[in-house]
Design a protein around this motif. Structure first.
Motif, mmCIF file in Angstrom:
data_model
loop_
_atom_site.group_PDB
_atom_site.id
_atom_site.type_symbol
_atom_site.label_atom_id
_atom_site.label_comp_id
_atom_site.label_asym_id
_atom_site.label_seq_id
_atom_site.Cartn_x
_atom_site.Cartn_y
_atom_site.Cartn_z
ATOM 1 N N SER A 61 65.890 95.249 31.100
ATOM 2 C CA SER A 61 65.261 96.244 32.014
ATOM 3 C C SER A 61 64.993 97.753 30.811
ATOM 4 N N GLN A 62 63.590 97.851 31.050
ATOM 5 C CA GLN A 62 63.440 99.048 30.327
ATOM 6 C C GLN A 62 63.797 100.548 31.151
ATOM 7 N N ASN A 63 64.227 100.404 32.380
ATOM 8 C CA ASN A 63 64.447 101.384 33.375
ATOM 9 C C ASN A 63 65.809 101.256 33.932
ATOM 10 N N PRO A 64 67.037 101.166 33.367
ATOM 11 C CA PRO A 64 68.096 100.649 33.799
ATOM 12 C C PRO A 64 68.604 101.473 35.026
ATOM 13 N N GLY A 65 68.304 102.711 35.132
ATOM 14 C CA GLY A 65 68.939 103.548 36.225
ATOM 15 C C GLY A 65 68.011 103.102 37.726
ATOM 16 N N ALA A 66 66.997 102.726 37.503
ATOM 17 C CA ALA A 66 66.075 102.357 38.691
ATOM 18 C C ALA A 66 66.524 100.982 39.079
ATOM 19 N N LEU A 67 66.766 99.932 38.070
ATOM 20 C CA LEU A 67 67.279 98.651 38.169
ATOM 21 C C LEU A 67 68.755 98.891 38.902
ATOM 22 N N ILE A 68 69.688 99.667 38.533
ATOM 23 C CA ILE A 68 70.917 99.665 39.199
ATOM 24 C C ILE A 68 70.631 100.227 40.725
ATOM 25 N N ALA A 69 69.892 101.050 40.786
ATOM 26 C CA ALA A 69 69.635 101.654 42.398
ATOM 27 C C ALA A 69 69.276 100.608 43.024
ATOM 28 N N ILE A 70 68.126 99.847 42.950
ATOM 29 C CA ILE A 70 67.627 98.728 43.577
ATOM 30 C C ILE A 70 68.547 97.861 43.872
ATOM 31 N N LEU A 71 69.313 97.237 42.798
ATOM 32 C CA LEU A 71 70.249 96.166 43.017
ATOM 33 C C LEU A 71 71.373 96.435 43.536
ATOM 34 N N SER A 72 71.771 97.610 43.638
ATOM 35 C CA SER A 72 73.126 98.237 44.148
ATOM 36 C C SER A 72 72.708 98.636 45.722
ATOM 37 N N GLY A 73 71.550 98.923 45.946
ATOM 38 C CA GLY A 73 71.089 99.399 47.061
ATOM 39 C C GLY A 73 70.866 98.471 48.318
ATOM 40 N N ALA A 74 70.360 97.223 47.880
ATOM 41 C CA ALA A 74 70.239 96.469 48.955
ATOM 42 C C ALA A 74 71.516 95.700 49.325
#
Length: 462
Positions: free
Chosen positions: A5-18
């Motif tokens: 991922s080029q945007n790790p922060g957004a990736l963590i937020a999405i995959l932790s949020g669900a």
């Protein structure tokens, strides 16, 4: 090679949020049962309990096959499909015109949660660069603890408007997460996927559901009623068939070789016993405050929150103790504290509300016990497995955790139907004592190699 991922922060937020939203639904529903009963007049506690148990049964049965299915078809595809199903089912739950339609829509919710949860962790591990992977997994794992702490409070706030809001709130969150995941999350899959034993998963669901039906409805129907006996017989036969299939199938839902690993096998036994006690204890305390003390959903949620807030604190304490004591001793101590807290509650509470002096002290002790026991159980289950079996082992122990929750709720309903809260609390304490005893067999042998940082990687993965 997998794309990072080029945007790790957004990736963590999405995959932790669900998974956070999915886990949240396990805790918000507890405080909403009283309001659901008011809306659907004439429903008994045994009937209401299926709003909780139906979700846990399907989630437990589908967690392992859903993870393998995600490896085969693509984890991103499985994540999006699971999140979409969870979101649509949440809207249906909010609009449900009857109790049994609500239970039906909860089954669909559980199927969606079972698909998105293992897929989200697999996507996270595959997409993050090595330097950020450990932090990403820690944050993903922490969502379960946050859900347990925030769930009752948020549920109480939403129920103040209507119990339907505990499901309706998932819809805009799900839509946003779907849009973001489709844009940001890269696809990943297992290059050598294995077949999924769907009949085995079906047998597990039928067996557990039928046994729960017999336990929950037995007091209403009668223990010798034809329906109770038939449900019990179907459950036992289905579970026996599942066990036989596990031994003989070329690619069973649970590899029998895993059960020959002593720490893994006893961690699963302890997960069932402790989770049964925990699920029954949480629901019993909520029902006591709402039915005996007349607490509102919001007040109940605020009263429950202090216990879960101690869980992450004592999870850290458990890690420190684990450097000096065998893991089974740490988990056994945690289970014993949970049981001791329960006994203190039953000895201290009065029919007149006395939260600060009656329920809170025991609830804080119980919360500390959960922090010691649960992360230790989950991590010990996978610590001595080969790396290639770590993900499957984590799914199995979390399935055991859900099975224990189903049995705990069923046992609580049966005890309350036959007796009172005193008997229920003693039963909860007895289950905790059983967990404390079985935990002692969890400890790996001195020669076993335990990988570092195992607790947070597997913690709260359901």
């Amino acid at each position: 090679m997998q794309n990072k991922s080029q945007n790790p922060g957004a990736l963590i937020a999405i995959l932790s949020g669900a998974p956070f939203v999915a886990a949240l639904d396990l805790f918000v529903v507890n405080v909403a049962l009283d309001d659901i009963a008011t809306d659907f007049a004439g429903t008994s506690l045994s009937q209401l309990s299926w709003v909780l148990s139906a979700y846990a049964i399907v989630y437990a049965a589908l967690l392992i096959p859903a993870g393998r299915w995600a490896d085969r078809v693509g984890r991103r595809r499985a994540f999006l499909a699971g999140l979409a199903l969870f979101t649509i089912a949440s809207a249906a739950c909010a609009l449900a015109p009857s109790l049994w339609l609500l239970v039906l829509f909860r089954l669909a919710q559980a199927a969606g949660a079972a698909a998105l949860t293992p897929a989200s962790l697999g996507l996270l591990i595959a997409a993050l660069p090595d330097a950020r992977r450990a932090l990403g997994v820690r944050l993903w794992a922490a969502t379960g603890a946050a859900a347990s702490a925030l769930g009752p409070v948020l549920g109480g706030l939403l129920v103040s408007a209507s119990w339907r809001w505990i499901f309706l709130i998932n819809v805009p969150i799900g839509v946003v997460l779907l849009w973001a995941a489709a844009r940001i999350v890269p696809e990943s899959r297992d290059p050598h996927p294995t077949d999924v034993d769907l009949p085995g998963a079906g047998l597990l669901a039928v067996g557990l559901g039928a046994v729960s039906l017999a336990l929950v409805q037995g007091p209403d129907w009668g223990w010798t009623h034809a329906g109770t006996l038939a449900a019990a017989a179907v459950g036992v036969l289905a579970l026996a068939w599942f066990a036989r299939r596990t031994v003989r199938h070329r690619n069973p839902l649970v590899d029998p070789a895993l059960l020959r690993v002593r720490p893994f096998a006893w961690s699963n036994v302890t997960a069932v016993a402790f989770s049964a006690s925990f699920a029954a204890g949480l629901l019993a305390n909520i029902l006591w405050m709402q039915t005996e003390w007349g607490y509102s959903a919001l007040r109940t949620g605020l009263a429950v929150a202090p216990g879960p807030l101690l869980v992450p604190v004592f999870a850290i304490v458990g890690q420190v103790l684990g450097r000096r004591l065998p893991s089974g001793v740490v988990a056994g101590l945690g289970s014993a504290l949970w049981g001791a807290g329960t006994v203190l509650i039953l000895a201290s509470v009065h029919t007149e509300p006395n939260y600060a002096t009656g329920l809170l002290p025991g609830w804080l002790i119980a919360g500390a016990g959960v922090g010691l026991a649960l992360p230790t159980i989950l991590s010990t289950a996978t610590a001595t497995l080969p790396p290639a079996q770590g993900a499957t082992g984590s799914a199995v122990v979390n399935t055991s955790r859900q099975l224990g929750s189903v049995l705990g709720i069923a046992i609580l309903v049966a005890v309350l139907a036959a007796s009172d809260f005193t008997a229920a609390w003693w039963t909860i304490a007895a289950l905790a004592a059983l967990g404390a005893v079985t935990a002692l067999a969890m400890s790996p042998r001195p020669t076993a190699q335990i990988p570092p940082q195992t607790v947070t990687a597997q913690e709260f993965s359901s």
